[in-house]
Scaffold this motif. Structure first.
Motif, PDB file in Angstrom:
ATOM      1  N   ARG A  35       0.829  -1.209   0.000  1.00 38.25           N
ATOM      2  CA  ARG A  35       0.000   0.000   0.000  1.00 38.25           C
ATOM      3  C   ARG A  35       0.861   1.256   0.000  1.00 38.25           C
ATOM      4  N   ALA A  36       1.894   1.262   0.800  1.00 35.45           N
ATOM      5  CA  ALA A  36       2.771   2.435   0.881  1.00 35.45           C
ATOM      6  C   ALA A  36       3.490   2.664  -0.439  1.00 35.45           C
ATOM      7  N   ALA A  37       3.997   1.579  -1.043  1.00 30.00           N
ATOM      8  CA  ALA A  37       4.706   1.724  -2.315  1.00 30.00           C
ATOM      9  C   ALA A  37       3.765   2.190  -3.417  1.00 30.00           C
ATOM     10  N   GLY A  38       2.552   1.643  -3.444  1.00 30.53           N
ATOM     11  CA  GLY A  38       1.585   2.060  -4.462  1.00 30.53           C
ATOM     12  C   GLY A  38       1.182   3.509  -4.310  1.00 30.53           C
ATOM     13  N   ALA A  39       0.933   3.939  -3.064  1.00 30.61           N
ATOM     14  CA  ALA A  39       0.561   5.332  -2.820  1.00 30.61           C
ATOM     15  C   ALA A  39       1.697   6.276  -3.191  1.00 30.61           C
ATOM     16  N   LEU A  40       2.929   5.888  -2.836  1.00 32.51           N
ATOM     17  CA  LEU A  40       4.078   6.724  -3.179  1.00 32.51           C
ATOM     18  C   LEU A  40       4.269   6.795  -4.686  1.00 32.51           C
ATOM     19  N   GLY A  41       4.053   5.673  -5.375  1.00 37.13           N
ATOM     20  CA  GLY A  41       4.183   5.677  -6.824  1.00 37.13           C
ATOM     21  C   GLY A  41       3.206   6.626  -7.486  1.00 37.13           C
ATOM     22  N   LEU A  42       1.952   6.619  -7.041  1.00 40.30           N
ATOM     23  CA  LEU A  42       0.959   7.540  -7.604  1.00 40.30           C
ATOM     24  C   LEU A  42       1.329   8.989  -7.310  1.00 40.30           C
ATOM     25  N   LEU A  43       1.812   9.243  -6.091  1.00 34.99           N
ATOM     26  CA  LEU A  43       2.231  10.596  -5.735  1.00 34.99           C
ATOM     27  C   LEU A  43       3.351  11.080  -6.654  1.00 34.99           C
ATOM     28  N   LEU A  44       4.325  10.224  -6.913  1.00 32.29           N
ATOM     29  CA  LEU A  44       5.484  10.631  -7.712  1.00 32.29           C
ATOM     30  C   LEU A  44       5.114  10.859  -9.177  1.00 32.29           C
ATOM     31  N   VAL A  45       4.264   9.993  -9.731  1.00 33.03           N
ATOM     32  CA  VAL A  45       3.922  10.179 -11.145  1.00 33.03           C
ATOM     33  C   VAL A  45       3.067  11.427 -11.333  1.00 33.03           C
ATOM     34  N   VAL A  46       2.177  11.713 -10.387  1.00 31.25           N
ATOM     35  CA  VAL A  46       1.373  12.939 -10.479  1.00 31.25           C
ATOM     36  C   VAL A  46       2.281  14.160 -10.328  1.00 31.25           C
ATOM     37  N   ALA A  47       3.198  14.115  -9.374  1.00 36.06           N
ATOM     38  CA  ALA A  47       4.111  15.244  -9.171  1.00 36.06           C
ATOM     39  C   ALA A  47       4.951  15.494 -10.418  1.00 36.06           C
ATOM     40  N   GLY A  48       5.405  14.424 -11.069  1.00 28.74           N
ATOM     41  CA  GLY A  48       6.198  14.595 -12.273  1.00 28.74           C
ATOM     42  C   GLY A  48       5.399  15.161 -13.429  1.00 28.74           C
ATOM     43  N   ALA A  49       4.199  14.657 -13.617  1.00 32.27           N
ATOM     44  CA  ALA A  49       3.380  15.115 -14.748  1.00 32.27           C
ATOM     45  C   ALA A  49       2.883  16.540 -14.550  1.00 32.27           C
ATOM     46  N   TYR A  50       2.652  16.937 -13.287  1.00 33.76           N
ATOM     47  CA  TYR A  50       2.059  18.242 -12.993  1.00 33.76           C
ATOM     48  C   TYR A  50       3.045  19.230 -12.373  1.00 33.76           C
ATOM     49  N   ALA A  51       4.336  18.945 -12.461  1.00 31.76           N
ATOM     50  CA  ALA A  51       5.324  19.800 -11.806  1.00 31.76           C
ATOM     51  C   ALA A  51       5.211  21.253 -12.243  1.00 31.76           C
ATOM     52  N   LEU A 102      -7.908   7.531  -3.804  1.00 27.85           N
ATOM     53  CA  LEU A 102      -9.283   7.066  -3.606  1.00 27.85           C
ATOM     54  C   LEU A 102      -9.735   6.164  -4.753  1.00 27.85           C
ATOM     55  N   VAL A 103      -9.358   6.506  -5.976  1.00 24.95           N
ATOM     56  CA  VAL A 103      -9.711   5.646  -7.108  1.00 24.95           C
ATOM     57  C   VAL A 103      -9.066   4.270  -6.949  1.00 24.95           C
ATOM     58  N   TRP A 104      -7.844   4.243  -6.429  1.00 25.04           N
ATOM     59  CA  TRP A 104      -7.184   2.959  -6.178  1.00 25.04           C
ATOM     60  C   TRP A 104      -7.982   2.143  -5.149  1.00 25.04           C
ATOM     61  N   ALA A 105      -8.333   2.781  -4.034  1.00 24.19           N
ATOM     62  CA  ALA A 105      -9.084   2.080  -2.988  1.00 24.19           C
ATOM     63  C   ALA A 105     -10.481   1.688  -3.472  1.00 24.19           C
ATOM     64  N   LEU A 106     -11.127   2.601  -4.177  1.00 24.66           N
ATOM     65  CA  LEU A 106     -12.474   2.334  -4.660  1.00 24.66           C
ATOM     66  C   LEU A 106     -12.452   1.298  -5.785  1.00 24.66           C
ATOM     67  N   GLY A 107     -11.397   1.342  -6.609  1.00 29.63           N
ATOM     68  CA  GLY A 107     -11.267   0.363  -7.679  1.00 29.63           C
ATOM     69  C   GLY A 107     -11.246  -1.055  -7.145  1.00 29.63           C
ATOM     70  N   ARG A 108     -10.610  -1.270  -6.002  1.00 27.33           N
ATOM     71  CA  ARG A 108     -10.597  -2.594  -5.398  1.00 27.33           C
ATOM     72  C   ARG A 108     -12.008  -3.020  -5.002  1.00 27.33           C
ATOM     73  N   GLN A 109     -12.799  -2.070  -4.522  1.00 23.18           N
ATOM     74  CA  GLN A 109     -14.197  -2.380  -4.184  1.00 23.18           C
ATOM     75  C   GLN A 109     -14.993  -2.727  -5.442  1.00 23.18           C
ATOM     76  N   SER A 126      -3.114  -5.883  -8.826  1.00 24.04           N
ATOM     77  CA  SER A 126      -2.596  -4.609  -9.344  1.00 24.04           C
ATOM     78  C   SER A 126      -3.597  -3.877 -10.227  1.00 24.04           C
ATOM     79  N   ALA A 127      -4.722  -4.524 -10.589  1.00 25.66           N
ATOM     80  CA  ALA A 127      -5.659  -3.923 -11.539  1.00 25.66           C
ATOM     81  C   ALA A 127      -6.187  -2.581 -11.048  1.00 25.66           C
ATOM     82  N   ALA A 128      -6.546  -2.503  -9.762  1.00 30.08           N
ATOM     83  CA  ALA A 128      -7.077  -1.240  -9.235  1.00 30.08           C
ATOM     84  C   ALA A 128      -6.025  -0.141  -9.269  1.00 30.08           C
ATOM     85  N   TRP A 129      -4.757  -0.501  -9.047  1.00 31.43           N
ATOM     86  CA  TRP A 129      -3.692   0.507  -9.101  1.00 31.43           C
ATOM     87  C   TRP A 129      -3.536   1.041 -10.518  1.00 31.43           C
TER      88      TRP A 129
END
Length: 457
Positions: A9-25, A94-101, A114-117
């Motif tokens: 969970r921590a690695a997935g959350a960090l990965g999403l944070l980093l890709v968003v930060a890079g794309a929206y820097a 939230l989309v990651w967490a909700l996607g699992r649901q 990994s599908a929800a991620w």
């Protein structure tokens, strides 16, 4: 799906944070743009908490409160962009967490965890989200989505664990907050019903637990009459008639689906015009609506994930792109909350057994393309001049982008270029008042420079 280990969970959350930060820097350095001036910069009602309080009751109170809090901390654009970016990261989580649901209820059991991620990654990087993230006043969509998605997760998690304080208590409070940001959040109870129904429940079973949200929705509709929504609706309904609105929305949906969603092309001010009469294109769009509805219904038993994805997409676009007329026919930001449904429709078949290795490669390639396009689009938002140059490039036959490009050139000290752009706007629309006023007030000498205006039809 089984619970994810904490390190995953921590690695997935960090990965999403980093890709968003890079794309929206580049977004953090951008200025206020276009409607930001009417909504924020020149709007005294959001210049501090006291000003906001005096302006109540009013429409979208929590959205305005977020602007007032931003302004109270610092009136510069940086703080607004930083909060918008934080909201987008939270929505990706939230989309990651909700996607699992969603996937637990709708998708084949052998789908990888990994599908929800992957769903969250595609949502986070799609260029159509840029207008809801980088545009300060696009926050109405992203902030509403934050409370909307959180409310949905609380409802699903609470109902599945029989923690009704979470589903019917916290979830309903979050639904109220979403309505306070943007009234289009009213679709949430129907979204929950559709998820349960496509997940195999009977209509009666799908309604279970939704009573608090239904009561809240009725109360919100009653309160809207005292918050200025009557004037909002009156103005909207006076924009165009029902037949004209149907023709307009055929153009809008075709643009959003083909241009923004599939082609990954963004445009702040698309050149869309209402047809004078139904055309073949109009008939094809309405036929596609009907076909999508039939496909969703037929998919309920065999491919419930597909049926729900179609229903989710249509439901999220319906409030702003259906019956009520809008001055601008289509804006990319209205796709923001529809994107998780699109991601669901892509991820499930690509990660199905037999396709999985190739599907992962295709998803990675798509994510990289999206990241590059989103990064480039944020460069367009880096200045007024760059934004309107890009908009004129994509909508060369529309007067408003030329008029705004003229102002951007004027602000940059290019007075000759500004006059040329305003002249172009008036050539395309002789009745464009602001271009005429700006041109008349301009003290720059006339120029023979080529404005780059497209030839007359």
């Amino acid at each position: 799906m089984n619970p994810l280990p904490a390190p995953v969970r921590a690695a997935g959350a960090l990965g999403l944070l980093l890709v968003v930060a890079g794309a929206y820097a580049a977004a953090l350095a951008g200025p206020f743009q276009f409607d930001d001036y009417n909504v924020i910069v020149d709007n005294p009602q959001v210049h501090g908490l006291a000003a906001w309080w005096r302006s109540m009751p009013g429409i979208r109170p929590l959205l305005k409160l977020s602007y007032a809090l931003n302004w109270a901390l610092s009136p510069g654009a940086f703080g607004f962009h930083l909060l918008n970016l934080a909201i987008h990261v939270a929505n990706a989580w939230l989309v990651w967490a909700l996607g699992r649901q969603w996937l637990t209820r709708l998708a084949p059991a052998d789908l990888p965890t990994s599908a929800a991620w992957w769903m969250a990654l595609l949502f986070a990087l799609h260029p159509a989200a840029t207008e809801a993230v980088t545009y300060a006043s696009g926050r109405s969509m992203s902030l509403m989505a934050l409370f909307y998605l959180a409310a949905m997760w609380c409802f699903l998690a609470g109902e599945s664990s029989r923690r009704h304080w979470l589903s019917r208590g916290v979830g309903t409070v979050l639904f109220a907050l979403a309505l306070g940001v943007r009234e289009t959040a009213a679709t949430l109870p129907l979204a929950l019903f559709l998820l349960a129904w496509f997940g195999g429940k009977s209509p009666r079973g799908a309604l279970r637990g939704l009573a608090p949200q239904a009561v809240l929705l009725v109360a919100a509709l009653a309160a809207a009459a005292f918050a200025g929504y009557d004037r909002f609706l009156s103005y909207s309904l006076g924009t165009r008639g029902p037949v004209e609105q149907a023709l307009a929305q055929a153009e809008a949906h075709a643009h959003l689906f083909v241009h923004s969603l599939l082609a990954l092309r963004t445009n702040l001010d698309p050149d869309l015009r209402v047809p004078a009469a139904p055309e073949l294109r109009t008939a094809l769009v309405f036929a596609s609506f009907a076909a999508a509805g039939v496909l969703a219904l037929l998919s309920r038993r065999r491919w419930p994930w597909l049926g729900f994805a179609i229903a989710w997409y249509g439901l999220q676009l319906a409030p702003g792109n259906s019956v009520l007329p809008r001055f601008d026919l289509a804006n990319d930001r209205h796709l923001y909350l529809a994107l998780p449904g699109v991601a669901l429709a892509l991820v499930v078949p690509l990660l199905a057994r037999g396709w999985r290795p190739l599907g992962q490669v295709l998803l990675l390639a798509l994510a990289l393309v999206m990241a590059v396009l989103t990064h480039r689009r944020n460069a367009d938002w880096g200045s007024e001049l760059a934004l309107w140059q890009a908009t004129v490039r994509d909508s060369p036959h529309k007067a408003r982008p030329w008029a705004n490009l003229g102002w951007a050139r004027h602000q940059a000290g290019d007075h000759a270029g500004a006059r040329a752009a305003w002249e172009c706007a008036l050539r395309l629309d002789p009745g464009h008042e602001q271009a005429a006023i700006n041109l008349a007030l301009s003290s720059a000498a006339s120029t023979n420079a080529d404005p780059g205006c497209p030839p007359e039809n």
